[in-house]
Design a protein around this motif. Structure first.
Motif, PDB file in Angstrom:
ATOM      1  N   LYS A  38       0.162  -3.941   6.056  1.00 41.78           N
ATOM      2  CA  LYS A  38       0.823  -5.162   6.538  1.00 41.78           C
ATOM      3  C   LYS A  38      -0.214  -6.214   6.921  1.00 41.78           C
ATOM      4  N   GLU A  41      -1.518  -7.680   3.701  1.00 38.24           N
ATOM      5  CA  GLU A  41      -0.493  -8.559   3.125  1.00 38.24           C
ATOM      6  C   GLU A  41      -0.492  -9.920   3.829  1.00 38.24           C
ATOM      7  N   SER A  45      -1.510 -13.664   2.348  1.00 40.50           N
ATOM      8  CA  SER A  45      -0.547 -14.758   2.476  1.00 40.50           C
ATOM      9  C   SER A  45      -1.204 -15.993   3.102  1.00 40.50           C
TER      10      SER A  45
END
Length: 90
Positions: A38, A41, A45
């Motif tokens: 996470k 990720e 982003s």
């Protein structure tokens, strides 16, 4: 270290007690995640947002021993789509 507009903005994923932190030029306070996936990720982003705003970025991923295990580069889009507040290191 002084960064110029052409310099890469680094976003790092590093292990900490109880999880993972994402350090970015957006804020002095790192983001905290329980999952390394996470955190990675989110880092990617953020780098995509920087590229969309016309800034080069790179994501640095570290493992639990703090060894660098991955690097991704994100190059600025030709025309900035938006302005993002990025903290400057001086």
């Amino acid at each position: 270290m002084t960064q110029t507009p052409q310099a890469d903005h680094s976003i790092s994923v590093v292990p900490v007690d109880g999880g993972w932190q994402v350090h970015s030029p957006f804020d002095d306070t790192p983001l905290m995640f329980l999952s390394g996936a996470k955190a990675e990720e989110k880092a990617k982003s953020l780098a995509e947002r920087l590229a969309a705003a016309g800034r080069d970025a790179r994501v640095l991923i570290h493992d639990r021993t703090r060894a660098l295990v991955g690097t991704w580069r994100y190059f600025a889009y030709e025309a900035p789509l938006a302005e993002l507040p990025v903290r400057r290191e001086v």
